[in-house]
Design a protein around this motif. Structure first.
Motif, PDB file in Angstrom:
ATOM      1  N   GLY A 247      -6.641   3.458  -0.283  1.00  0.00           N
ATOM      2  CA  GLY A 247      -5.961   2.256  -0.665  1.00  0.00           C
ATOM      3  C   GLY A 247      -5.329   1.600   0.416  1.00  0.00           C
ATOM      4  N   SER A 248      -5.112   2.223   1.479  1.00  0.00           N
ATOM      5  CA  SER A 248      -4.053   1.653   2.518  1.00  0.00           C
ATOM      6  C   SER A 248      -4.782   0.330   3.172  1.00  0.00           C
ATOM      7  N   ALA A 249      -6.299   0.231   2.964  1.00  0.00           N
ATOM      8  CA  ALA A 249      -6.926  -0.842   3.574  1.00  0.00           C
ATOM      9  C   ALA A 249      -6.536  -1.970   3.005  1.00  0.00           C
ATOM     10  N   THR A 250      -6.241  -2.062   1.745  1.00  0.00           N
ATOM     11  CA  THR A 250      -5.852  -3.207   0.955  1.00  0.00           C
ATOM     12  C   THR A 250      -4.202  -3.770   1.596  1.00  0.00           C
ATOM     13  N   LEU A 251      -3.484  -2.878   1.714  1.00  0.00           N
ATOM     14  CA  LEU A 251      -2.334  -3.100   2.172  1.00  0.00           C
ATOM     15  C   LEU A 251      -2.469  -4.017   3.744  1.00  0.00           C
ATOM     16  N   LEU A 252      -3.422  -3.598   4.654  1.00  0.00           N
ATOM     17  CA  LEU A 252      -3.579  -4.296   5.955  1.00  0.00           C
ATOM     18  C   LEU A 252      -4.269  -5.375   5.713  1.00  0.00           C
ATOM     19  N   ARG A 253      -5.115  -5.522   4.735  1.00  0.00           N
ATOM     20  CA  ARG A 253      -5.806  -6.855   4.633  1.00  0.00           C
ATOM     21  C   ARG A 253      -4.824  -7.911   4.154  1.00  0.00           C
ATOM     22  N   TYR A 268       2.705   5.166  10.001  1.00  0.00           N
ATOM     23  CA  TYR A 268       2.495   6.071   8.887  1.00  0.00           C
ATOM     24  C   TYR A 268       1.276   6.005   8.544  1.00  0.00           C
ATOM     25  N   LEU A 269       0.668   5.032   8.378  1.00  0.00           N
ATOM     26  CA  LEU A 269      -0.911   5.020   7.823  1.00  0.00           C
ATOM     27  C   LEU A 269      -1.693   5.874   8.821  1.00  0.00           C
ATOM     28  N   GLY A 281      -7.724  16.026   2.290  1.00  0.00           N
ATOM     29  CA  GLY A 281      -7.774  15.078   1.355  1.00  0.00           C
ATOM     30  C   GLY A 281      -7.466  15.150   0.198  1.00  0.00           C
ATOM     31  N   GLU A 282      -7.344  16.324  -0.396  1.00  0.00           N
ATOM     32  CA  GLU A 282      -6.872  16.855  -1.793  1.00  0.00           C
ATOM     33  C   GLU A 282      -5.563  17.032  -1.761  1.00  0.00           C
ATOM     34  N   GLU A 283      -4.683  17.065  -0.760  1.00  0.00           N
ATOM     35  CA  GLU A 283      -3.351  17.434  -0.709  1.00  0.00           C
ATOM     36  C   GLU A 283      -2.590  16.163  -0.858  1.00  0.00           C
ATOM     37  N   ASP A 284      -1.150  16.359  -0.900  1.00  0.00           N
ATOM     38  CA  ASP A 284      -0.090  15.141  -1.155  1.00  0.00           C
ATOM     39  C   ASP A 284       0.040  14.889   0.429  1.00  0.00           C
ATOM     40  N   THR A 285       0.898  13.842   0.401  1.00  0.00           N
ATOM     41  CA  THR A 285       1.366  13.217   1.689  1.00  0.00           C
ATOM     42  C   THR A 285       2.337  14.014   2.404  1.00  0.00           C
ATOM     43  N   ALA A 286       2.847  14.932   2.110  1.00  0.00           N
ATOM     44  CA  ALA A 286       4.025  15.588   2.564  1.00  0.00           C
ATOM     45  C   ALA A 286       3.453  16.482   3.507  1.00  0.00           C
ATOM     46  N   GLY A 287       2.326  16.934   3.646  1.00  0.00           N
ATOM     47  CA  GLY A 287       1.649  17.517   4.865  1.00  0.00           C
ATOM     48  C   GLY A 287       1.829  16.572   6.167  1.00  0.00           C
ATOM     49  N   VAL A 288       2.076  15.313   5.957  1.00  0.00           N
ATOM     50  CA  VAL A 288       2.232  14.679   7.347  1.00  0.00           C
ATOM     51  C   VAL A 288       3.163  15.109   8.195  1.00  0.00           C
TER      52      VAL A 288
END
Length: 302
Positions: A247-253, A268-269, A281-288
């Motif tokens: 979905g982040s591609a939409t933010l950039l476009r 962050y992206l 890929g199946e995890e939440d973003t907290a792993g960042v």
């Protein structure tokens, strides 16, 4: 007689009468505490004298006037300079000067060597919030638990108190962690306002939506905290990493269409993309969070 009675309002000293030091002093004066103040530039303490404070000619004189000494100066170096030669034996030193965790720990050892008990503090407020019980401002404290317990009521006069542990560096660490989150939020708000800037959308009309959305999303910190504590980033996932990266591609476009730089978003992206590439890929973003650890990076390289 209880600690709430005027007779129990102990005298204290405030070193540093800039905007924050002045606000703190006024709160204690308003509560009936005798306050001695010192500032490197004496003229800046003049107004407080008119309000009932005693102005000391030197930092040493100010320290000698009270057992409880509050320090609110520019930086850690200025604390050392101001207190150089002051008699600290038997004093309770509360340092509200902004610093790093390492500076807090070093200053605690420095104070202990000179016979003083020590608390480090992080002020989570701006000067207008000081002395206003409903402002939401508070001060983080770490270091001597005995000092904090003894002076809890006095320290609570200017703002709420949060004791975060005996490690003298913890107040600064909590302070900087919270401020870092704040600046991340400011970055997001700046990008959002930039996106609507070219359009016929009043910022004043957009702001309530922004506040409401950020407030709703901030609750995810509790879920992230649980995942970080357990190490299970796949628990209670609402929108997994793979979906968010897609979905982040939409933010950039959209940023490109609106003629807005994406430089506030891309760090962050990029981290999310790296985490995804590692197979999460199946995890939440907290792993960042794991990607931000320089210690982990050094171990991986080794």
């Amino acid at each position: 007689m209880t600690d709430k009675t005027p007779a129990a309002r102990i005298p204290l000293t405030v070193l540093g009468t800039g905007a924050m030091g002045t606000a703190l002093t006024r709160a204690w004066l308003a509560a009936g505490h005798p306050v001695t103040v010192w500032n490197r530039t004496p003229a800046r303490a003049g107004a407080l004298a008119a309000e009932g404070a005693t102005v000391a000619a030197s930092a040493g004189e100010a320290v000698a006037a009270s057992r409880l000494v509050i320090v609110c100066l520019l930086d850690d170096a200025s604390v050392g300079e101001a207190l150089d030669g002051a008699g600290l034996t038997g004093r309770d030193l509360v340092n509200l000067t902004t610093g790093t965790p390492a500076e807090g720990r070093a200053r605690a050892g420095w104070a202990q060597e000179r016979g003083a008990r020590f608390l480090d503090g992080g002020i989570m407020a701006v000067p207008p919030m000081i002395g206003s019980p409903d402002s939401g401002g508070y001060i983080l404290y770490s270091g001597s638990a005995e000092l904090f317990d003894e002076h809890r009521d006095t320290l609570a006069v200017p703002a709420g108190t949060r004791y975060v542990g005996t490690d003298p560096g913890f107040a600064a660490l909590h302070d900087v962690a919270l401020l870092s989150a704040m600046y991340g939020m400011f970055a997001g708000m700046a990008h959002a306002f930039a996106l609507i800037g070219p359009e016929d959308i009043a910022p004043q009309d957009f702001a309530p939506l922004l506040v409401s959305w950020l407030g709703a999303m901030s609750g995810s910190a509790h879920r992230a905290a649980g995942q970080l504590a357990s190490g299970d980033y796949g628990k209670d996932v609402v929108s997994n990493l793979a979906m968010q990266v897609a979905g982040s591609a939409t933010l950039l476009r959209t940023a490109e269409e609106q003629g807005v730089s994406a430089e506030l978003l891309t760090p962050y992206l990029t981290l999310m993309e790296r985490r995804l590439a590692e197979g999460h890929g199946e995890e939440d973003t907290a792993g960042v969070v794991e990607l931000l650890s320089l210690r982990r990076a050094a171990t991986d390289r080794a």
